[in-house]
Design an enzyme around this catalytic site. Structure first.
Site, mmCIF file in Angstrom:
data_model
loop_
_atom_site.group_PDB
_atom_site.id
_atom_site.type_symbol
_atom_site.label_atom_id
_atom_site.label_comp_id
_atom_site.label_asym_id
_atom_site.label_seq_id
_atom_site.Cartn_x
_atom_site.Cartn_y
_atom_site.Cartn_z
ATOM 1 N N GLU A 89 -3.325 -28.830 26.743
ATOM 2 C CA GLU A 89 -4.539 -29.374 26.113
ATOM 3 C C GLU A 89 -4.247 -30.612 25.261
ATOM 4 O O GLU A 89 -5.141 -31.126 24.593
ATOM 5 C CB GLU A 89 -5.192 -28.296 25.244
ATOM 6 C CG GLU A 89 -5.756 -27.128 26.031
ATOM 7 C CD GLU A 89 -6.826 -27.575 27.020
ATOM 8 O OE1 GLU A 89 -7.707 -28.372 26.623
ATOM 9 O OE2 GLU A 89 -6.779 -27.146 28.185
ATOM 10 N N LYS A 114 -0.814 -7.623 12.897
ATOM 11 C CA LYS A 114 -1.856 -6.743 12.384
ATOM 12 C C LYS A 114 -3.170 -7.133 13.039
ATOM 13 O O LYS A 114 -3.614 -8.275 12.934
ATOM 14 C CB LYS A 114 -1.949 -6.860 10.868
ATOM 15 C CG LYS A 114 -2.895 -5.858 10.223
ATOM 16 C CD LYS A 114 -2.848 -5.943 8.696
ATOM 17 C CE LYS A 114 -3.756 -4.892 8.060
ATOM 18 N NZ LYS A 114 -3.697 -4.921 6.573
ATOM 19 N N THR A 169 1.085 -4.340 4.329
ATOM 20 C CA THR A 169 0.815 -4.668 5.729
ATOM 21 C C THR A 169 0.237 -6.064 5.947
ATOM 22 O O THR A 169 0.279 -6.582 7.070
ATOM 23 C CB THR A 169 -0.150 -3.629 6.336
ATOM 24 O OG1 THR A 169 -1.365 -3.606 5.583
ATOM 25 C CG2 THR A 169 0.478 -2.250 6.349
ATOM 26 N N ASP A 170 -0.295 -6.698 4.905
ATOM 27 C CA ASP A 170 -0.957 -7.989 5.101
ATOM 28 C C ASP A 170 -0.021 -9.056 5.659
ATOM 29 O O ASP A 170 -0.411 -9.849 6.524
ATOM 30 C CB ASP A 170 -1.578 -8.480 3.789
ATOM 31 C CG ASP A 170 -2.886 -7.774 3.465
ATOM 32 O OD1 ASP A 170 -3.292 -6.892 4.245
ATOM 33 O OD2 ASP A 170 -3.488 -8.089 2.422
ATOM 34 N N THR A 206 0.812 -1.213 0.000
ATOM 35 C CA THR A 206 0.000 0.000 0.000
ATOM 36 C C THR A 206 0.845 1.261 0.000
ATOM 37 O O THR A 206 0.476 2.274 -0.607
ATOM 38 C CB THR A 206 -0.938 0.008 1.230
ATOM 39 O OG1 THR A 206 -1.821 -1.111 1.140
ATOM 40 C CG2 THR A 206 -1.758 1.285 1.298
ATOM 41 N N TYR A 255 -8.034 0.375 -3.555
ATOM 42 C CA TYR A 255 -6.975 1.007 -4.339
ATOM 43 C C TYR A 255 -6.084 -0.066 -4.966
ATOM 44 O O TYR A 255 -6.231 -1.264 -4.700
ATOM 45 C CB TYR A 255 -6.146 1.932 -3.445
ATOM 46 C CG TYR A 255 -5.658 1.241 -2.191
ATOM 47 C CD1 TYR A 255 -4.517 0.455 -2.203
ATOM 48 C CD2 TYR A 255 -6.381 1.353 -1.002
ATOM 49 C CE1 TYR A 255 -4.097 -0.200 -1.063
ATOM 50 C CE2 TYR A 255 -5.961 0.705 0.141
ATOM 51 C CZ TYR A 255 -4.814 -0.070 0.111
ATOM 52 O OH TYR A 255 -4.406 -0.726 1.238
ATOM 53 N N SER A 308 1.325 -7.495 -0.600
ATOM 54 C CA SER A 308 2.020 -8.446 0.280
ATOM 55 C C SER A 308 1.267 -9.745 0.517
ATOM 56 O O SER A 308 1.851 -10.702 1.026
ATOM 57 C CB SER A 308 2.367 -7.793 1.614
ATOM 58 O OG SER A 308 1.219 -7.586 2.409
#
Length: 359
Positions: free
Chosen positions: A316, A195, A122-123, A42, A56, A89
């Site tokens: 667990e 994120k 950012t992904d 971005t 975008y 990304s």
């Protein structure tokens, strides 16, 4: 006689202080040398209007244009750019990671490079940051930066993020703290950050642990440092690698059948990160598929889909009995990074568990 000595000492102190001030003054020839490596995202995107903050096009602006768009960079560092890739990304690959990491190591081995900034979507930014945190072989600063709004948007965050990331990469304070992530005036450790929000500029956070520091004006201020091993202190060497072992993530949910684990095993994966419910639970119906995968040499790491907290060993699941690896507090996508690198060294679950405790 004593008076003369005092005067001489005073003069000497003034000379020393003047020399120190001259040494640390930011004159053009004393600015840090910072290399900006661009991968797309971005921060290099473009929108149809100045109100377009979703929908975008990412990864269209080349690195030289990114640098020219922030002329203030020339006042804080001697910057130069290199285009590693030009992708959104979500399209990040092992091949790009290896290319990027090798170039980072090559550049940081040079005396005329003081730090590196990596522009990124950012992904998957947090994954790239953690990968580099494990394979960079230098204590010089490496800062991964991105933006949540394209440069064409009102209140775009990319230019200021890039500016401050460059200050950080050229600072003495950032050295030795591993790979850093800097957005929204907040400095995070590459291992801890994730994120957390789909579309807001304050999306990057380190739940429970918190950031390393912040920017106040143009000054980075640190309040803590990472304790887990990173960069020069890791055992991972990617210098001769051309690919990484295949590791996939399986997400657990109610009424899970285990079929995904069977399919991945047939596809030839070397490791599976199981994003379990709660404290990394594995459903009873999944155990036959898990054990069949292990018989074929697949390493199983128990992580959690929860997003916070430590996956307790033998909590667990009976990890000792089933030779599982407990994923500590790494989220599934970061557990996958560590497992891939671990598998370049060993497939022994005990050795890999030790790595999850250390890194």
């Amino acid at each position: 006689m004593n008076r003369k000595i005092y005067i001489s000492l005073a003069i000497l102190c003034v000379l020393v202080l003047s020399l120190q001030a001259a040494c640390f003054a930011r004159t053009p020839d004393k600015l840090p040398n910072v290399k900006i490596l661009a991968t797309g995202g971005t921060i290099a995107g473009s929108g149809a209007t100045n109100t377009t903050t979703v929908g975008y096009t990412a990864a269209v602006t080349p690195v030289d244009a990114l640098i020219n768009n922030v002329p203030e960079l020339k006042k804080i560092a001697n910057v130069s750019g290199e285009q590693i890739s030009q992708i959104a990304s979500e399209n990040m690959t092992n091949e790009v990671w290896l290319k990027l990491a090798k170039q980072v190591n090559t550049l940081l081995s040079q005396d005329d490079v003081d730090g590196i900034v990596i522009t990124h979507g950012t992904d998957t930014l947090e994954e790239t940051a953690y990968f580099l945190n494990l394979v960079v072989k230098s204590e010089k600063p490496v800062v991964v930066v991105g933006s949540m709004r394209p440069p064409t948007a009102m209140s775009a965050d990319g230019m200021l993020n890039l500016y401050r990331a460059t200050i950080l990469a050229g600072s003495r304070e950032a050295a030795g703290k591993g790979v850093l992530v800097m957005l929204n005036d907040t400095i995070h450790a590459g291992r801890d950050v994730t994120k957390t929000i789909t579309d807001r500029v304050d999306t990057f956070r380190a739940p429970e642990i918190g950031p390393l520091g912040f920017f106040t004006g143009d000054k980075p201020v640190f309040y803590r440092a990472p304790l887990r091993k990173h960069t020069v202190f890791t055992e991972f060497d990617i210098s001769q690698l051309t690919d990484l072992p295949r590791v996939d993530i399986v997400y657990h949910y109610a009424n899970n059948t285990g079929d995904v684990i069977k399919a991945l095993t047939q596809a030839g994966v070397k490791g599976i990160v199981h994003a379990g419910t709660g404290n990394g639970s594995i459903g009873k119906v999944e155990y036959p598929a898990v054990e069949a995968a292990q018989e074929k040499g697949v390493v199983i790491v128990r992580s959690a889909r929860v997003g916070n907290g430590i996956v307790a060993r033998n909590g667990e699941a009976n990890d000792d009995k089933y030779n599982f690896v407990a994923g500590d507090n790494l989220n599934p996508q970061k557990a996958r990074i560590l497992l891939m690198l671990a598998l370049t060294k060993t497939s022994n679950p005990e050795d890999i568990q030790r790595m999850f405790w250390e890194y």
